[in-house]
Design a protein around this motif. Structure first.
Motif, short mmCIF file in Angstrom:
data_model
loop_
_atom_site.label_atom_id
_atom_site.label_comp_id
_atom_site.label_asym_id
_atom_site.label_seq_id
_atom_site.Cartn_x
_atom_site.Cartn_y
_atom_site.Cartn_z
N SER A 66 0.85 -1.21 0.00
CA SER A 66 0.00 0.00 0.00
C SER A 66 0.88 1.24 0.00
O SER A 66 2.09 1.16 0.25
N GLY A 67 0.24 2.40 -0.24
CA GLY A 67 0.95 3.66 -0.12
C GLY A 67 1.34 3.92 1.33
O GLY A 67 2.41 4.48 1.61
N THR A 68 0.49 3.50 2.25
CA THR A 68 0.79 3.64 3.67
C THR A 68 2.03 2.84 4.04
O THR A 68 2.91 3.32 4.76
N LEU A 71 5.11 4.63 2.73
CA LEU A 71 5.52 5.76 3.58
C LEU A 71 6.17 5.26 4.88
O LEU A 71 7.22 5.76 5.29
N PRO A 93 -3.25 15.11 4.13
CA PRO A 93 -4.42 14.36 4.60
C PRO A 93 -3.97 13.26 5.58
O PRO A 93 -2.77 12.98 5.68
N PRO A 95 -3.82 9.98 5.57
CA PRO A 95 -2.93 8.88 5.16
C PRO A 95 -1.46 9.30 5.00
O PRO A 95 -0.58 8.45 5.06
N THR A 96 -1.19 10.59 4.78
CA THR A 96 0.20 11.06 4.72
C THR A 96 0.80 11.05 6.12
O THR A 96 1.98 10.72 6.31
N LEU A 138 4.48 17.09 -0.48
CA LEU A 138 3.21 16.48 -0.90
C LEU A 138 2.57 17.22 -2.08
O LEU A 138 1.93 18.25 -1.90
N ASP A 164 5.58 12.31 -0.75
CA ASP A 164 4.35 11.52 -0.79
C ASP A 164 3.69 11.81 -2.14
O ASP A 164 2.93 12.77 -2.28
N CYS A 166 1.58 9.86 -3.65
CA CYS A 166 0.50 8.86 -3.75
C CYS A 166 -0.61 9.28 -4.69
O CYS A 166 -1.35 8.44 -5.19
N GLN A 167 -0.76 10.59 -4.93
CA GLN A 167 -1.78 11.06 -5.89
C GLN A 167 -1.12 11.62 -7.15
O GLN A 167 -1.81 12.21 -7.97
N SER A 188 0.91 5.26 -4.15
CA SER A 188 -0.16 4.31 -3.84
C SER A 188 -0.78 3.83 -5.13
O SER A 188 -0.86 4.59 -6.11
N HIS A 190 -3.86 2.27 -4.72
CA HIS A 190 -5.21 2.04 -4.23
C HIS A 190 -6.21 2.27 -5.37
O HIS A 190 -5.92 3.02 -6.32
N LYS A 193 -6.58 5.65 -7.09
CA LYS A 193 -5.43 6.38 -7.64
C LYS A 193 -5.34 6.17 -9.15
O LYS A 193 -5.98 5.29 -9.70
N GLY A 200 -2.19 -1.43 -2.96
CA GLY A 200 -0.82 -1.57 -3.42
C GLY A 200 -0.08 -0.25 -3.37
O GLY A 200 -0.69 0.81 -3.13
#
Ligand SMILES: *Cc1c(COP(=O)(O)O)cnc(C)c1O
Length: 370
Positions: A66-68, A71, A93, A95-96, A138, A164, A166-167, A188, A190, A193, A200
């Protein structure tokens, strides 16, 4: 065309979810299944990592669950230990920020530059300490943030930067992809995304030594003595990712076209969230700035089922979240940014009439007296 012609309302909301059309994922999954090699140790995972590295132009990619996980593993590998401090923007946010708590570390919330997602270098200078072990940048909503000034302050203080991203798959900042500017970048995959494998993520870095250590940590130390966790990505998800990566550039181009169609209606009324010439957002969302009317427009759009993040996630600076209230430090620029931005969906499946409806509706609302 009016809203009644198109018929968006609470019962017929604008769809904000997007699934890429079939690009051979089912066949790839079937191959993985008939191989019988489903774990993160399968060769398809290495193939996926190599394809991601080629796409981003980086030396190493480590696929994770995952992205989590990306990180957390990156922070641990960067040396973040309980009691250490990690700087992050107030626009982050949950999750970061949660992986910082998972490390037992202290999140130190930094304001952004006015009208920007970039860390304010003066606030970084004020908040960096002997306990600062890392800083997170970010590019939220896939918007290029110009963190050059903050990076200079952090480099002088010897603090490694983690992105980060992730987006931000495909976002370009200063001639390089988002995620490739610091010690490491975290992505991420997810379901929501731009590259989606359900769950993932992956870590990217040009530092071979760092890559080895992250690989070690995320693979239970390869059972060779060192401590680690199991954050491996399962083979069927890598198979999906590999197929979808092949159509990602096409999807990014389609999103840009969708964003431009909305902006053809809002031009001269509402500005896009700013970025430098030459940089490119990936249009995870289209972000417009409405200095006076953002909340009113957001409420109207929400009534059409098209809720911007400000409403759907109650998006505000991080310290408004109960979990992070103890780390509160007033960040006026981030307060202003979160109160004045609108995040609009521009995924490739939205038909032209929907984009026109969004654009004209937003422009009309912005022009009305408050
Ligand atoms: C999605 C996301 C994450 C977390 O990724 P998961 O794969 O859901 O764990 C972290 N940071 C940002 C900015 C995200 O958008």
């Amino acid at each position: 065309m009016t809203s009644t012609d198109v018929g968006f309302d609470r019962d017929h909301p604008v769809p904000d979810r997007y699934t890429v059309p079939d690009c051979g994922e089912l066949d790839a999954m079937a191959d993985a299944l008939s191989d019988g090699m489903l774990s993160g140790g399968a060769s398809i995972v290495t193939e996926y990592e190599q394809a991601l590295a080629d796409w981003l132009g980086v030396r190493r990619v480590i696929a994770v669950s995952s992205g989590t996980a990306a990180l957390h593993a990156t922070l641990v590998t960067a040396g973040v230990r309980p009691g250490d401090e990690v700087l992050l923007p107030a626009t982050a946010p949950l999750p970061t920020a949660m992986p910082v708590l998972t490390c037992g570390a202290v999140p130190v919330i930094v304001d952004t530059l006015p009208g920007s997602l970039a860390l304010d270098p003066d606030d970084v200078r004020r908040k960096v300490s002997a306990r600062t072990r890392s800083a997170i940048t970010l590019p939220l909503w896939g918007y290029p943030a110009d963190d050059t000034a903050a990076r200079g302050v952090l480099a002088d203080a010897g603090v490694p930067v983690i992105e980060d991203a992730c987006q931000a798959h495909g976002t370009q900042i200063a001639g390089r992809p988002a995620g490739t500017h610091g010690l490491a970048g975290c992505f991420s995959t997810h379901d929501r995304k731009l590259l989606a494998t359900g769950e993932g993520g992956f870590i990217v870095t040009d530092d071979e030594d760092f890559a080895e250590r992250v690989d070690h940590y995320t693979h239970l130390g390869h059972l060779k003595g060192g401590h680690g966790v199991n954050y491996k990505l399962a083979a069927p998800l890598a198979a999906i990712g590999l197929r979808r990566l092949a159509v990602l550039d096409h999807q990014l181009a389609a999103r840009r076209g969708q964003a431009e169609r909305i902006m053809s209606h809002t031009k001269g009324v509402l500005a896009e969230l700013g970025y430098r010439d030459g940089d490119t957002p990936n249009y995870y969302s289209l972000v417009l700035v409405a200095p006076r009317a953002a909340q009113r427009i957001a409420a109207e759009l929400a009534a059409a089922g098209l809720a911007p993040d400000s409403i759907r996630f109650g998006y505000r600076p991080l310290y408004h979240q109960p979990l992070f209230q103890n780390y509160a430090t007033w960040c006026p620029n981030a307060e202003h940014l979160t109160a004045t931005t609108l995040q609009l969906p521009v995924h490739p499946a939205l038909p032209p009439e929907t984009l026109d409806w969004i654009g004209t509706r937003v422009a009309t609302l912005a022009g009305e007296p408050s």
